[in-house]
Design a protein around this motif. Structure first.
Motif, PDB file in Angstrom:
ATOM      1  N   ASP A   1      -6.960  12.307  11.468  1.00  0.00           N
ATOM      2  CA  ASP A   1      -7.596  10.995  11.399  1.00  0.00           C
ATOM      3  C   ASP A   1      -6.630  10.065  10.679  1.00  0.00           C
ATOM      4  OD1 ASP A   1      -9.102   8.715  10.508  1.00  0.00           O
ATOM      5  OD2 ASP A   1     -10.946   9.849  10.829  1.00  0.00           O
ATOM      6  N   LEU A   2      -6.028   9.141  11.401  1.00  0.00           N
ATOM      7  CA  LEU A   2      -4.980   8.301  10.827  1.00  0.00           C
ATOM      8  C   LEU A   2      -5.515   7.316   9.793  1.00  0.00           C
ATOM      9  CD1 LEU A   2      -2.710   7.583  13.928  1.00  0.00           C
ATOM     10  CD2 LEU A   2      -2.539   9.393  12.216  1.00  0.00           C
ATOM     11  N   ASP A   3      -6.740   6.861   9.956  1.00  0.00           N
ATOM     12  CA  ASP A   3      -7.315   5.957   8.958  1.00  0.00           C
ATOM     13  C   ASP A   3      -7.494   6.675   7.625  1.00  0.00           C
ATOM     14  OD1 ASP A   3      -7.803   3.285  10.095  1.00  0.00           O
ATOM     15  OD2 ASP A   3      -8.999   4.380  11.567  1.00  0.00           O
ATOM     16  N   VAL A   4      -7.960   7.914   7.680  1.00  0.00           N
ATOM     17  CA  VAL A   4      -8.107   8.702   6.453  1.00  0.00           C
ATOM     18  C   VAL A   4      -6.735   8.955   5.836  1.00  0.00           C
ATOM     19  CG1 VAL A   4      -8.821  10.917   5.495  1.00  0.00           C
ATOM     20  CG2 VAL A   4     -10.276   9.750   7.159  1.00  0.00           C
ATOM     21  N   ALA A   5      -5.739   9.244   6.676  1.00  0.00           N
ATOM     22  CA  ALA A   5      -4.392   9.500   6.173  1.00  0.00           C
ATOM     23  C   ALA A   5      -3.831   8.282   5.453  1.00  0.00           C
ATOM     24  CB  ALA A   5      -3.476   9.905   7.331  1.00  0.00           C
ATOM     25  N   VAL A   6      -4.046   7.104   6.020  1.00  0.00           N
ATOM     26  CA  VAL A   6      -3.579   5.868   5.375  1.00  0.00           C
ATOM     27  C   VAL A   6      -4.254   5.699   4.022  1.00  0.00           C
ATOM     28  CG1 VAL A   6      -3.647   3.338   5.510  1.00  0.00           C
ATOM     29  CG2 VAL A   6      -2.934   4.682   7.503  1.00  0.00           C
ATOM     30  N   ASP A   7      -5.564   5.946   3.979  1.00  0.00           N
ATOM     31  CA  ASP A   7      -6.295   5.825   2.707  1.00  0.00           C
ATOM     32  C   ASP A   7      -5.783   6.820   1.675  1.00  0.00           C
ATOM     33  OD1 ASP A   7      -7.863   3.795   3.725  1.00  0.00           O
ATOM     34  OD2 ASP A   7      -9.518   5.115   4.285  1.00  0.00           O
ATOM     35  N   MET A   8      -5.458   8.037   2.114  1.00  0.00           N
ATOM     36  CA  MET A   8      -4.964   9.059   1.194  1.00  0.00           C
ATOM     37  C   MET A   8      -3.614   8.686   0.605  1.00  0.00           C
ATOM     38  SD  MET A   8      -5.998  12.601   3.138  1.00  0.00           S
ATOM     39  CE  MET A   8      -5.141  13.605   1.911  1.00  0.00           C
ATOM     40  N   LEU A   9      -2.806   8.011   1.393  1.00  0.00           N
ATOM     41  CA  LEU A   9      -1.453   7.676   0.944  1.00  0.00           C
ATOM     42  C   LEU A   9      -1.420   6.425   0.071  1.00  0.00           C
ATOM     43  CD1 LEU A   9       0.363   8.494   4.281  1.00  0.00           C
ATOM     44  CD2 LEU A   9       0.938   9.512   2.070  1.00  0.00           C
ATOM     45  N   TRP A  10      -2.118   5.386   0.498  1.00  0.00           N
ATOM     46  CA  TRP A  10      -2.042   4.113  -0.226  1.00  0.00           C
ATOM     47  C   TRP A  10      -3.186   3.916  -1.224  1.00  0.00           C
ATOM     48  CZ3 TRP A  10       0.545   4.577   4.308  1.00  0.00           C
ATOM     49  CH2 TRP A  10       1.817   3.996   4.388  1.00  0.00           C
ATOM     50  N   GLY A  11      -4.317   4.587  -0.997  1.00  0.00           N
ATOM     51  CA  GLY A  11      -5.473   4.395  -1.860  1.00  0.00           C
ATOM     52  C   GLY A  11      -5.236   4.731  -3.326  1.00  0.00           C
ATOM     53  N   PRO A  12      -4.667   5.900  -3.643  1.00  0.00           N
ATOM     54  CA  PRO A  12      -4.453   6.247  -5.051  1.00  0.00           C
ATOM     55  C   PRO A  12      -3.567   5.249  -5.785  1.00  0.00           C
ATOM     56  CG  PRO A  12      -4.213   8.183  -3.658  1.00  0.00           C
ATOM     57  CD  PRO A  12      -4.289   7.007  -2.737  1.00  0.00           C
ATOM     58  N   LEU A  13      -2.552   4.765  -5.092  1.00  0.00           N
ATOM     59  CA  LEU A  13      -1.632   3.813  -5.699  1.00  0.00           C
ATOM     60  C   LEU A  13      -2.356   2.510  -6.052  1.00  0.00           C
ATOM     61  CD1 LEU A  13       1.922   3.104  -4.295  1.00  0.00           C
ATOM     62  CD2 LEU A  13       0.426   1.253  -5.028  1.00  0.00           C
ATOM     63  N   LEU A  14      -3.108   1.975  -5.098  1.00  0.00           N
ATOM     64  CA  LEU A  14      -3.816   0.721  -5.334  1.00  0.00           C
ATOM     65  C   LEU A  14      -4.920   0.883  -6.369  1.00  0.00           C
ATOM     66  CD1 LEU A  14      -4.016  -0.590  -1.654  1.00  0.00           C
ATOM     67  CD2 LEU A  14      -2.455  -1.326  -3.463  1.00  0.00           C
ATOM     68  N   ASN A  15      -5.573   2.036  -6.368  1.00  0.00           N
ATOM     69  CA  ASN A  15      -6.630   2.282  -7.345  1.00  0.00           C
ATOM     70  C   ASN A  15      -6.064   2.319  -8.766  1.00  0.00           C
ATOM     71  OD1 ASN A  15      -9.496   3.151  -7.905  1.00  0.00           O
ATOM     72  ND2 ASN A  15      -8.403   4.890  -8.775  1.00  0.00           N
ATOM     73  N   ARG A  16      -4.926   2.974  -8.956  1.00  0.00           N
ATOM     74  CA  ARG A  16      -4.318   3.027 -10.286  1.00  0.00           C
ATOM     75  C   ARG A  16      -3.879   1.630 -10.726  1.00  0.00           C
ATOM     76  NH1 ARG A  16       0.208   7.319 -12.471  1.00  0.00           N
ATOM     77  NH2 ARG A  16      -1.579   8.715 -12.141  1.00  0.00           N
ATOM     78  N   TRP A  17      -3.374   0.853  -9.800  1.00  0.00           N
ATOM     79  CA  TRP A  17      -2.945  -0.516 -10.128  1.00  0.00           C
ATOM     80  C   TRP A  17      -4.136  -1.387 -10.521  1.00  0.00           C
ATOM     81  CZ3 TRP A  17      -3.981  -5.049  -7.134  1.00  0.00           C
ATOM     82  CH2 TRP A  17      -3.363  -6.205  -7.609  1.00  0.00           C
ATOM     83  N   LEU A  18      -5.208  -1.315  -9.731  1.00  0.00           N
ATOM     84  CA  LEU A  18      -6.383  -2.148 -10.003  1.00  0.00           C
ATOM     85  C   LEU A  18      -7.013  -1.822 -11.349  1.00  0.00           C
ATOM     86  CD1 LEU A  18      -8.145  -2.306  -6.519  1.00  0.00           C
ATOM     87  CD2 LEU A  18      -7.329  -4.266  -7.839  1.00  0.00           C
TER      88      LEU A  18
END
Length: 203
Positions: free
Chosen positions: A160-177
């Motif tokens: 699932d490419l949408d899930v893969a994108v979230d897995m890759l970029w989500g942690p980074l943005l969450n830590r920044w926010l």
């Protein structure tokens, strides 16, 4: 037979110059005074235009700030910037996430981006514009790189490419926010390695 090119009218050129001056003014001011003190009046004064000029094109300061980000991300050819595809998926993703971290850590962008994220959570119209004009196109570029990896046999065909994108970029943005921990190149590398290698122990 002689052909004549139609050049932009003086009014069109003036409108574009005013638009860019307004967007540049909004981006500069939010860094100087913060989003809470950013105002249409201040933007107009900095850009050298009347308030009504701004309200004719944008309904709010949040919308102006959003368009200032779009202007910064504009490509010369009008298209998006594809993710690198060297054939080494892990190296490519690490490079992209490291570049993202550099941008998020840049003081010039930190305050404006946080302001925009805050405004999006409270303005459904702006959130829809963000999804349509920035988030969705960027997500598609990320998925294109992952599709290329699928075709090369580097990723599962049924991923699932949408899930893969979230897995890759989500942690980074969450830590920044949340400002929970530092954003470092090592963290970017760790995200990619964990996403690609999985959480299960290797056999």
């Amino acid at each position: 037979m002689t052909t004549h090119r139609t050049s932009p009218s003086n009014a069109t050129r003036r409108n574009e110059a005013s638009r860019r001056a307004i967007l540049a003014a909004a981006f500069e001011l939010v860094q100087e005074v913060g989003y809470a003190k950013l105002s249409i009046e201040g933007i107009a004064a900095r850009a050298g235009v009347g308030k009504q000029t701004i309200y004719r094109w944008w309904p709010s300061k949040g919308a102006v700030l959003f368009d200032s980000f779009l202007m910064l991300s504009e490509q010369p050819d009008g298209g998006g910037s594809a993710l690198p595809d060297t054939g080494d998926l892990e190296a490519d993703l690490k490079g992209v996430l490291r570049a993202t971290i550099e941008e998020l850590n840049d003081p010039r962008y930190d305050e404006p981006m946080r302001a925009l994220n805050t405004e999006i959570t409270h303005d459904s119209t702006l959130a829809a514009l963000y999804a349509e004009r920035l988030d969705s196109p960027m997500r598609e570029l990320k998925k294109q790189r992952l599709r290329s990896a699928q075709r090369a046999g580097h990723l599962a065909e049924d991923l699932d490419l949408d899930v893969a994108v979230d897995m890759l970029w989500g942690p980074l943005l969450n830590r920044w926010l949340q400002r929970s921990r530092a954003l470092t190149p090592d963290y970017a590398d760790s995200i990619v390695e964990t996403a690609l290698n999985g959480l299960r122990p290797r056999r």
